[in-house]
Scaffold this motif. Structure first.
Motif, PDB file in Angstrom:
ATOM      1  N   TRP A  77      21.651  34.086  28.099  1.00  0.00           N
ATOM      2  CA  TRP A  77      20.542  34.523  28.944  1.00  0.00           C
ATOM      3  C   TRP A  77      19.249  33.812  28.539  1.00  0.00           C
ATOM      4  O   TRP A  77      18.503  33.327  29.398  1.00  0.00           O
ATOM      5  CB  TRP A  77      20.370  36.042  28.879  1.00  0.00           C
ATOM      6  CG  TRP A  77      19.159  36.502  29.630  1.00  0.00           C
ATOM      7  CD1 TRP A  77      18.001  36.998  29.103  1.00  0.00           C
ATOM      8  CD2 TRP A  77      18.963  36.481  31.053  1.00  0.00           C
ATOM      9  NE1 TRP A  77      17.108  37.286  30.101  1.00  0.00           N
ATOM     10  CE2 TRP A  77      17.672  36.972  31.312  1.00  0.00           C
ATOM     11  CE3 TRP A  77      19.760  36.084  32.124  1.00  0.00           C
ATOM     12  CZ2 TRP A  77      17.157  37.087  32.599  1.00  0.00           C
ATOM     13  CZ3 TRP A  77      19.251  36.196  33.407  1.00  0.00           C
ATOM     14  CH2 TRP A  77      17.964  36.692  33.636  1.00  0.00           C
ATOM     15  N   ARG A  78      18.977  33.732  27.240  1.00  0.00           N
ATOM     16  CA  ARG A  78      17.761  33.050  26.779  1.00  0.00           C
ATOM     17  C   ARG A  78      17.735  31.594  27.269  1.00  0.00           C
ATOM     18  O   ARG A  78      16.702  31.088  27.692  1.00  0.00           O
ATOM     19  CB  ARG A  78      17.641  33.110  25.259  1.00  0.00           C
ATOM     20  CG  ARG A  78      17.171  34.464  24.740  1.00  0.00           C
ATOM     21  CD  ARG A  78      16.826  34.435  23.260  1.00  0.00           C
ATOM     22  NE  ARG A  78      17.990  34.278  22.394  1.00  0.00           N
ATOM     23  CZ  ARG A  78      18.770  35.291  21.997  1.00  0.00           C
ATOM     24  NH1 ARG A  78      18.507  36.530  22.378  1.00  0.00           N
ATOM     25  NH2 ARG A  78      19.798  35.068  21.216  1.00  0.00           N
ATOM     26  N   VAL A  97      16.823  31.466  30.906  1.00  0.00           N
ATOM     27  CA  VAL A  97      15.385  31.670  31.085  1.00  0.00           C
ATOM     28  C   VAL A  97      14.644  30.374  30.800  1.00  0.00           C
ATOM     29  O   VAL A  97      13.820  29.918  31.606  1.00  0.00           O
ATOM     30  CB  VAL A  97      14.865  32.828  30.194  1.00  0.00           C
ATOM     31  CG1 VAL A  97      13.345  32.884  30.185  1.00  0.00           C
ATOM     32  CG2 VAL A  97      15.465  34.156  30.640  1.00  0.00           C
ATOM     33  N   VAL A  98      14.944  29.758  29.659  1.00  0.00           N
ATOM     34  CA  VAL A  98      14.265  28.529  29.250  1.00  0.00           C
ATOM     35  C   VAL A  98      14.494  27.404  30.263  1.00  0.00           C
ATOM     36  O   VAL A  98      13.583  26.632  30.567  1.00  0.00           O
ATOM     37  CB  VAL A  98      14.743  28.092  27.835  1.00  0.00           C
ATOM     38  CG1 VAL A  98      14.297  26.684  27.492  1.00  0.00           C
ATOM     39  CG2 VAL A  98      14.255  29.072  26.791  1.00  0.00           C
ATOM     40  N   GLY A 110      15.044  27.707  33.414  1.00  0.00           N
ATOM     41  CA  GLY A 110      14.598  28.051  34.759  1.00  0.00           C
ATOM     42  C   GLY A 110      15.711  28.512  35.692  1.00  0.00           C
ATOM     43  O   GLY A 110      15.526  28.548  36.910  1.00  0.00           O
ATOM     44  N   ASN A 111      16.853  28.865  35.130  1.00  0.00           N
ATOM     45  CA  ASN A 111      17.987  29.299  35.941  1.00  0.00           C
ATOM     46  C   ASN A 111      18.163  30.817  35.985  1.00  0.00           C
ATOM     47  O   ASN A 111      19.119  31.303  36.588  1.00  0.00           O
ATOM     48  CB  ASN A 111      19.278  28.649  35.424  1.00  0.00           C
ATOM     49  CG  ASN A 111      19.294  27.175  35.718  1.00  0.00           C
ATOM     50  OD1 ASN A 111      19.309  26.769  36.872  1.00  0.00           O
ATOM     51  ND2 ASN A 111      19.256  26.364  34.677  1.00  0.00           N
ATOM     52  N   ALA A 112      17.277  31.545  35.356  1.00  0.00           N
ATOM     53  CA  ALA A 112      17.358  33.012  35.327  1.00  0.00           C
ATOM     54  C   ALA A 112      16.660  33.594  36.555  1.00  0.00           C
ATOM     55  O   ALA A 112      15.601  33.122  36.953  1.00  0.00           O
ATOM     56  CB  ALA A 112      16.712  33.550  34.064  1.00  0.00           C
ATOM     57  N   HIS A 113      17.279  34.606  37.136  1.00  0.00           N
ATOM     58  CA  HIS A 113      16.717  35.321  38.288  1.00  0.00           C
ATOM     59  C   HIS A 113      16.682  36.795  37.920  1.00  0.00           C
ATOM     60  O   HIS A 113      17.707  37.375  37.574  1.00  0.00           O
ATOM     61  CB  HIS A 113      17.589  35.111  39.526  1.00  0.00           C
ATOM     62  CG  HIS A 113      17.762  33.669  39.864  1.00  0.00           C
ATOM     63  ND1 HIS A 113      16.927  33.012  40.723  1.00  0.00           N
ATOM     64  CD2 HIS A 113      18.668  32.757  39.430  1.00  0.00           C
ATOM     65  CE1 HIS A 113      17.315  31.750  40.821  1.00  0.00           C
ATOM     66  NE2 HIS A 113      18.366  31.566  40.036  1.00  0.00           N
ATOM     67  N   ARG A 114      15.526  37.420  38.031  1.00  0.00           N
ATOM     68  CA  ARG A 114      15.377  38.797  37.566  1.00  0.00           C
ATOM     69  C   ARG A 114      15.577  39.846  38.649  1.00  0.00           C
ATOM     70  O   ARG A 114      15.433  41.028  38.391  1.00  0.00           O
ATOM     71  CB  ARG A 114      14.023  38.963  36.901  1.00  0.00           C
ATOM     72  CG  ARG A 114      13.939  38.083  35.651  1.00  0.00           C
ATOM     73  CD  ARG A 114      12.692  38.352  34.852  1.00  0.00           C
ATOM     74  NE  ARG A 114      12.556  37.394  33.767  1.00  0.00           N
ATOM     75  CZ  ARG A 114      13.050  37.573  32.552  1.00  0.00           C
ATOM     76  NH1 ARG A 114      13.723  38.648  32.264  1.00  0.00           N
ATOM     77  NH2 ARG A 114      12.869  36.659  31.619  1.00  0.00           N
ATOM     78  N   LEU A 163      18.815  42.607  32.857  1.00  0.00           N
ATOM     79  CA  LEU A 163      17.910  41.476  32.672  1.00  0.00           C
ATOM     80  C   LEU A 163      17.811  40.624  33.932  1.00  0.00           C
ATOM     81  O   LEU A 163      16.736  40.181  34.295  1.00  0.00           O
ATOM     82  CB  LEU A 163      18.384  40.606  31.508  1.00  0.00           C
ATOM     83  CG  LEU A 163      18.386  41.280  30.140  1.00  0.00           C
ATOM     84  CD1 LEU A 163      19.085  40.401  29.108  1.00  0.00           C
ATOM     85  CD2 LEU A 163      16.963  41.604  29.714  1.00  0.00           C
ATOM     86  N   GLY A 164      18.951  40.369  34.566  1.00  0.00           N
ATOM     87  CA  GLY A 164      18.967  39.525  35.744  1.00  0.00           C
ATOM     88  C   GLY A 164      20.282  38.789  35.867  1.00  0.00           C
ATOM     89  O   GLY A 164      21.261  39.110  35.211  1.00  0.00           O
ATOM     90  N   ALA A 174      22.260  34.733  36.676  1.00  0.00           N
ATOM     91  CA  ALA A 174      22.146  33.278  36.592  1.00  0.00           C
ATOM     92  C   ALA A 174      23.437  32.664  37.120  1.00  0.00           C
ATOM     93  O   ALA A 174      24.492  33.300  37.117  1.00  0.00           O
ATOM     94  CB  ALA A 174      21.932  32.849  35.143  1.00  0.00           C
TER      95      ALA A 174
END
Length: 181
Positions: free
Chosen positions: A100-101, A104-105, A107-111, A173-174, A176
């Motif tokens: 997950w981290r 996020v770093v 730019g592929n994380a969606h919340r 969290l979201g 990806a």
């Protein structure tokens, strides 16, 4: 039940269950847990319109996920289960939390709570490892451990998207896409 415990222990120590889990029937008591042939009760489903499309390759991944439901050998191996669903032997990350981290770093994380079919969905469990599952549509995920009768069972379950939060008190969290290192 004793046989299941012995079998699960043998699979974990031998490593056999880590790649090709046995399809041993699970006897969960939670009403929001089902097999691919059982209908999920209406109270366990997300409202209509939750799905927001699907990711490339999701049809094959969902079919693979549903074939794994009822199997065992994934005790505390959610990242491996998710990667196996996507046809990979392992995730390449230390844990779901680390994956997950990285999402996020990069730019592929969606919340938001509208993952496309096939997306990896992540939770903060309060521990260092976190949890990841695969969204299969209609408000459901394929996840490990959530319906186990005893620790170490490592069962694979088709459950309501919200069960991880309600049963384990984990924080969503979201989502990806399935990006592996």
């Amino acid at each position: 039940m004793i046989i299941k415990l012995v079998l699960a222990g043998a699979l974990l120590t031998s490593g056999i269950g880590l790649v090709a889990p046995l399809a041993v029937a699970a006897s969960g008591s939670d009403t929001c847990i089902s097999t691919p042939t059982d209908a999920l009760p209406a109270s366990c489903r997300a409202p209509a319109g939750v799905d927001s499309g699907s990711l490339p390759g999701a049809d094959e991944a969902v079919a693979r996920a549903l074939r794994l439901v009822g199997g065992h050998g994934y005790y505390q191996l959610c990242a491996r289960l998710a990667s196996n669903i996507w046809g990979r032997p392992h995730s390449g990350y230390y844990s779901a939390a680390e994956q997950w981290r990285q999402m996020v770093v990069s730019g592929n994380a969606h919340r938001d709570r509208k993952p496309p079919v096939g997306a990896l969905v992540f939770w903060d469990t309060g521990g260092v490892f976190g949890h990841v599952a695969v969204y299969v549509g209609e408000g459901r995920i394929v996840s490990n451990d959530i319906g186990d009768d005893f620790p170490g069972e490592g069962g694979v379950y088709l459950v309501d998207f919200g069960l991880v939060e309600s049963k384990w008190h984990a924080a969503y969290l979201g989502w990806a896409p399935p990006i592996y290192s």
